[in-house]
Design a protein around this motif. Structure first.
Motif, PDB file in Angstrom:
ATOM      1  N   GLY A  64      -4.076  -1.456   2.374  1.00 13.49           N
ATOM      2  CA  GLY A  64      -4.638  -0.394   3.236  1.00 13.49           C
ATOM      3  C   GLY A  64      -6.186  -0.478   3.196  1.00 13.49           C
ATOM      4  N   ALA A  95       0.880  -1.354  -0.104  1.00  9.07           N
ATOM      5  CA  ALA A  95       0.052  -0.086  -0.052  1.00  9.07           C
ATOM      6  C   ALA A  95       0.775   1.177  -0.066  1.00  9.07           C
ATOM      7  N   GLU A  96       2.046   1.232   0.747  1.00 10.00           N
ATOM      8  CA  GLU A  96       2.856   2.279   0.881  1.00 10.00           C
ATOM      9  C   GLU A  96       3.790   2.527  -0.360  1.00 10.00           C
TER      10      GLU A  96
END
Length: 97
Positions: free
Chosen positions: A83, A4-5
């Protein structure tokens, strides 16, 4: 770094696109692990060509989310990595199916 990052396109979809975006993120996460990807193909009966051709097909993405929901550890890990919550993945599955 979690998926997600590391994914610059990691914004939650809005409106009607949200289930599709969630499904695509889950697909990328699933295919990131060769053993998990092989299990997906084996259990769904999809071929690599069919998966590539249908990557944005709601039925294919629904089948992928169904696959993840059938194995809670993967469902939870995927949700965390992209996320989302497991409940969001389940809702997306319902919307796509």
């Amino acid at each position: 770094m979690p998926f997600a990052e590391s994914n610059p396109a990691n914004s939650r979809g809005s409106g009607d696109d949200a289930p599709l975006v969630t499904g695509l993120k889950a697909l990328a996460w699933t295919l990131d692990d060769p053993a998990r990807a092989r299990r997906l193909l084996d259990l769904t009966g999809l071929t690599p060509d069919a998966l590539r051709a249908g990557a944005t097909d709601p039925a294919i993405l629904g089948a992928l989310l169904d696959f993840l929901s059938g194995h809670e550890p993967d469902l939870v890990a995927c949700a965390e990595a992209i996320g989302a919550t497991p409940a969001e993945l389940i809702r997306a599955r319902g919307a796509l199916s």
